[in-house]
Design a protein around this motif. Sequence first.
Motif, PDB file in Angstrom:
ATOM      1  N   ARG A  85       0.831  -1.213   0.000  1.00 12.70           N
ATOM      2  CA  ARG A  85       0.000   0.000   0.000  1.00 12.70           C
ATOM      3  C   ARG A  85       0.862   1.258   0.000  1.00 12.70           C
ATOM      4  O   ARG A  85       0.544   2.235  -0.682  1.00 12.70           O
ATOM      5  N   SER A  86       1.964   1.225   0.745  1.00 10.47           N
ATOM      6  CA  SER A  86       2.877   2.375   0.772  1.00 10.47           C
ATOM      7  C   SER A  86       3.498   2.590  -0.603  1.00 10.47           C
ATOM      8  O   SER A  86       3.587   3.718  -1.092  1.00 10.47           O
ATOM      9  N   GLU A  87       3.927   1.497  -1.235  1.00 12.67           N
ATOM     10  CA  GLU A  87       4.512   1.593  -2.572  1.00 12.67           C
ATOM     11  C   GLU A  87       3.475   2.097  -3.581  1.00 12.67           C
ATOM     12  O   GLU A  87       3.783   2.923  -4.447  1.00 12.67           O
ATOM     13  N   ALA A  88       2.238   1.629  -3.463  1.00 10.65           N
ATOM     14  CA  ALA A  88       1.180   2.069  -4.373  1.00 10.65           C
ATOM     15  C   ALA A  88       0.924   3.573  -4.233  1.00 10.65           C
ATOM     16  O   ALA A  88       0.676   4.267  -5.230  1.00 10.65           O
ATOM     17  N   LEU A  89       1.008   4.093  -3.015  1.00 14.07           N
ATOM     18  CA  LEU A  89       0.852   5.533  -2.799  1.00 14.07           C
ATOM     19  C   LEU A  89       1.952   6.287  -3.543  1.00 14.07           C
ATOM     20  O   LEU A  89       1.688   7.270  -4.235  1.00 14.07           O
ATOM     21  N   VAL A  90       3.191   5.840  -3.394  1.00 14.94           N
ATOM     22  CA  VAL A  90       4.312   6.478  -4.089  1.00 14.94           C
ATOM     23  C   VAL A  90       4.069   6.441  -5.597  1.00 14.94           C
ATOM     24  O   VAL A  90       4.248   7.453  -6.294  1.00 14.94           O
ATOM     25  N   GLU A  91       3.640   5.316  -6.111  1.00  9.78           N
ATOM     26  CA  GLU A  91       3.380   5.195  -7.552  1.00  9.78           C
ATOM     27  C   GLU A  91       2.282   6.150  -8.008  1.00  9.78           C
ATOM     28  O   GLU A  91       2.396   6.773  -9.064  1.00  9.78           O
ATOM     29  N   ARG A  92       1.217   6.288  -7.213  1.00  9.41           N
ATOM     30  CA  ARG A  92       0.133   7.227  -7.571  1.00  9.41           C
ATOM     31  C   ARG A  92       0.656   8.660  -7.623  1.00  9.41           C
ATOM     32  O   ARG A  92       0.332   9.419  -8.530  1.00  9.41           O
ATOM     33  N   LEU A  93       1.466   9.026  -6.635  1.00  8.43           N
ATOM     34  CA  LEU A  93       1.983  10.388  -6.572  1.00  8.43           C
ATOM     35  C   LEU A  93       2.944  10.685  -7.714  1.00  8.43           C
ATOM     36  O   LEU A  93       3.050  11.831  -8.156  1.00  8.43           O
ATOM     37  N   CYS A  94       3.624   9.666  -8.211  1.00 12.62           N
ATOM     38  CA  CYS A  94       4.533   9.849  -9.352  1.00 12.62           C
ATOM     39  C   CYS A  94       3.775  10.327 -10.582  1.00 12.62           C
ATOM     40  O   CYS A  94       4.345  11.015 -11.436  1.00 12.62           O
ATOM     41  N   GLY A  95       2.520   9.969 -10.680  1.00 10.83           N
ATOM     42  CA  GLY A  95       1.721  10.328 -11.840  1.00 10.83           C
ATOM     43  C   GLY A  95       1.076  11.698 -11.750  1.00 10.83           C
ATOM     44  O   GLY A  95       0.428  12.139 -12.697  1.00 10.83           O
ATOM     45  N   LEU A  96       1.244  12.391 -10.646  1.00 12.02           N
ATOM     46  CA  LEU A  96       0.632  13.704 -10.453  1.00 12.02           C
ATOM     47  C   LEU A  96       1.642  14.817 -10.717  1.00 12.02           C
ATOM     48  O   LEU A  96       2.840  14.645 -10.512  1.00 12.02           O
ATOM     49  N   ALA A  97       1.136  15.961 -11.125  1.00 14.94           N
ATOM     50  CA  ALA A  97       1.999  17.122 -11.340  1.00 14.94           C
ATOM     51  C   ALA A  97       2.437  17.703  -9.994  1.00 14.94           C
ATOM     52  O   ALA A  97       1.714  17.623  -9.002  1.00 14.94           O
ATOM     53  N   GLY A  98       3.605  18.280  -9.970  1.00 12.09           N
ATOM     54  CA  GLY A  98       4.120  18.919  -8.766  1.00 12.09           C
ATOM     55  C   GLY A  98       4.793  17.944  -7.835  1.00 12.09           C
ATOM     56  O   GLY A  98       4.611  16.732  -7.931  1.00 12.09           O
ATOM     57  N   ASP A  99       5.603  18.477  -6.952  1.00  9.75           N
ATOM     58  CA  ASP A  99       6.334  17.667  -5.988  1.00  9.75           C
ATOM     59  C   ASP A  99       5.455  17.344  -4.780  1.00  9.75           C
ATOM     60  O   ASP A  99       4.526  18.092  -4.469  1.00  9.75           O
ATOM     61  N   SER A 100       5.782  16.244  -4.119  1.00  9.97           N
ATOM     62  CA  SER A 100       5.062  15.832  -2.912  1.00  9.97           C
ATOM     63  C   SER A 100       6.058  15.496  -1.814  1.00  9.97           C
ATOM     64  O   SER A 100       7.155  15.005  -2.092  1.00  9.97           O
ATOM     65  N   VAL A 101       5.659  15.746  -0.583  1.00  9.84           N
ATOM     66  CA  VAL A 101       6.432  15.360   0.594  1.00  9.84           C
ATOM     67  C   VAL A 101       5.631  14.316   1.347  1.00  9.84           C
ATOM     68  O   VAL A 101       4.430  14.486   1.564  1.00  9.84           O
ATOM     69  N   LEU A 102       6.306  13.229   1.735  1.00 11.24           N
ATOM     70  CA  LEU A 102       5.674  12.160   2.499  1.00 11.24           C
ATOM     71  C   LEU A 102       6.495  11.957   3.762  1.00 11.24           C
ATOM     72  O   LEU A 102       7.684  11.666   3.687  1.00 11.24           O
ATOM     73  N   CYS A 103       5.883  12.118   4.917  1.00 14.57           N
ATOM     74  CA  CYS A 103       6.589  11.939   6.177  1.00 14.57           C
ATOM     75  C   CYS A 103       6.143  10.626   6.810  1.00 14.57           C
ATOM     76  O   CYS A 103       4.948  10.374   6.972  1.00 14.57           O
ATOM     77  N   SER A 104       7.126   9.798   7.156  1.00 16.36           N
ATOM     78  CA  SER A 104       6.794   8.479   7.680  1.00 16.36           C
ATOM     79  C   SER A 104       7.848   8.009   8.672  1.00 16.36           C
ATOM     80  O   SER A 104       8.552   8.817   9.267  1.00 16.36           O
ATOM     81  N   HIS A 105       7.957   6.702   8.805  1.00 19.85           N
ATOM     82  CA  HIS A 105       8.711   6.061   9.875  1.00 19.85           C
ATOM     83  C   HIS A 105       9.886   5.232   9.361  1.00 19.85           C
ATOM     84  O   HIS A 105       9.994   4.951   8.167  1.00 19.85           O
ATOM     85  N   GLY A 106      10.700   4.783  10.312  1.00 17.61           N
ATOM     86  CA  GLY A 106      11.889   3.994  10.026  1.00 17.61           C
ATOM     87  C   GLY A 106      11.630   2.580   9.570  1.00 17.61           C
ATOM     88  O   GLY A 106      12.570   1.863   9.237  1.00 17.61           O
ATOM     89  N   ASP A 107      10.378   2.143   9.529  1.00 16.69           N
ATOM     90  CA  ASP A 107      10.059   0.846   8.926  1.00 16.69           C
ATOM     91  C   ASP A 107       9.456   1.034   7.534  1.00 16.69           C
ATOM     92  O   ASP A 107       9.771   0.287   6.615  1.00 16.69           O
ATOM     93  N   VAL A 108       8.658   2.059   7.361  1.00 17.24           N
ATOM     94  CA  VAL A 108       7.945   2.268   6.102  1.00 17.24           C
ATOM     95  C   VAL A 108       8.878   2.751   4.996  1.00 17.24           C
ATOM     96  O   VAL A 108       8.863   2.211   3.879  1.00 17.24           O
ATOM     97  N   ILE A 109       9.683   3.766   5.280  1.00 18.56           N
ATOM     98  CA  ILE A 109      10.554   4.325   4.236  1.00 18.56           C
ATOM     99  C   ILE A 109      11.525   3.279   3.699  1.00 18.56           C
ATOM    100  O   ILE A 109      11.608   3.098   2.476  1.00 18.56           O
ATOM    101  N   PRO A 110      12.245   2.543   4.544  1.00 16.35           N
ATOM    102  CA  PRO A 110      13.124   1.506   3.987  1.00 16.35           C
ATOM    103  C   PRO A 110      12.369   0.441   3.191  1.00 16.35           C
ATOM    104  O   PRO A 110      12.875  -0.052   2.180  1.00 16.35           O
TER     105      PRO A 110
END
Length: 162
Positions: A85-110
């Motif tokens: 689900r986290s990876e799918a969110l990143v993939e969705r945001l890649c398809g949108l215009a403009g930059d995005s910031v995602l703040c998360s944790h030491g398990d999710v980001i890695p």
Amino acid sequence: MLYLVRHASAGDRRAWQGDDSNRPLDPMGHAQAEAIAATLASAPIQRVLTSPSVRCVQTIEPLAAKLGLDIEISGELAEGADGWRSEALVERLCGLAGDSVLCSHGDVIPEVLWRLAYGGIDVNPARCKKASIWELHVVDGTVSHGVYRSPRSFGARAEDLM
């Protein structure tokens, strides 16, 4: 560009009493959050998303305030979130215009980085210090590579803020 931000310093998890999702930033974490905001404030950021945990929300609040953006709470960024689900969110945001910031944790980001690396993207998932930033470069709607920014690289290292 997608910026994956690991939440700033929130003290010792073992010393916190109560629901860990309510653990706030400590004074060092607030200083780190300000350094993150100063570092990213000039980027063309359109969206700010965060884990529902208080420490993540507090990490990203100074940046959202500087940019005049609302903070979007995302369960896909919560500690212990399903990696797919986290990876799918990143993939969705890649398809949108403009930059995005995602703040998360030491398990999710890695986990997201490991998934990108498995797909052949040039990232090193082993690095993810508190208050660090991963800059994921997006080309043609997909991540092309990532650049790690340690807290030291933008003045958010504990020793630099004391």
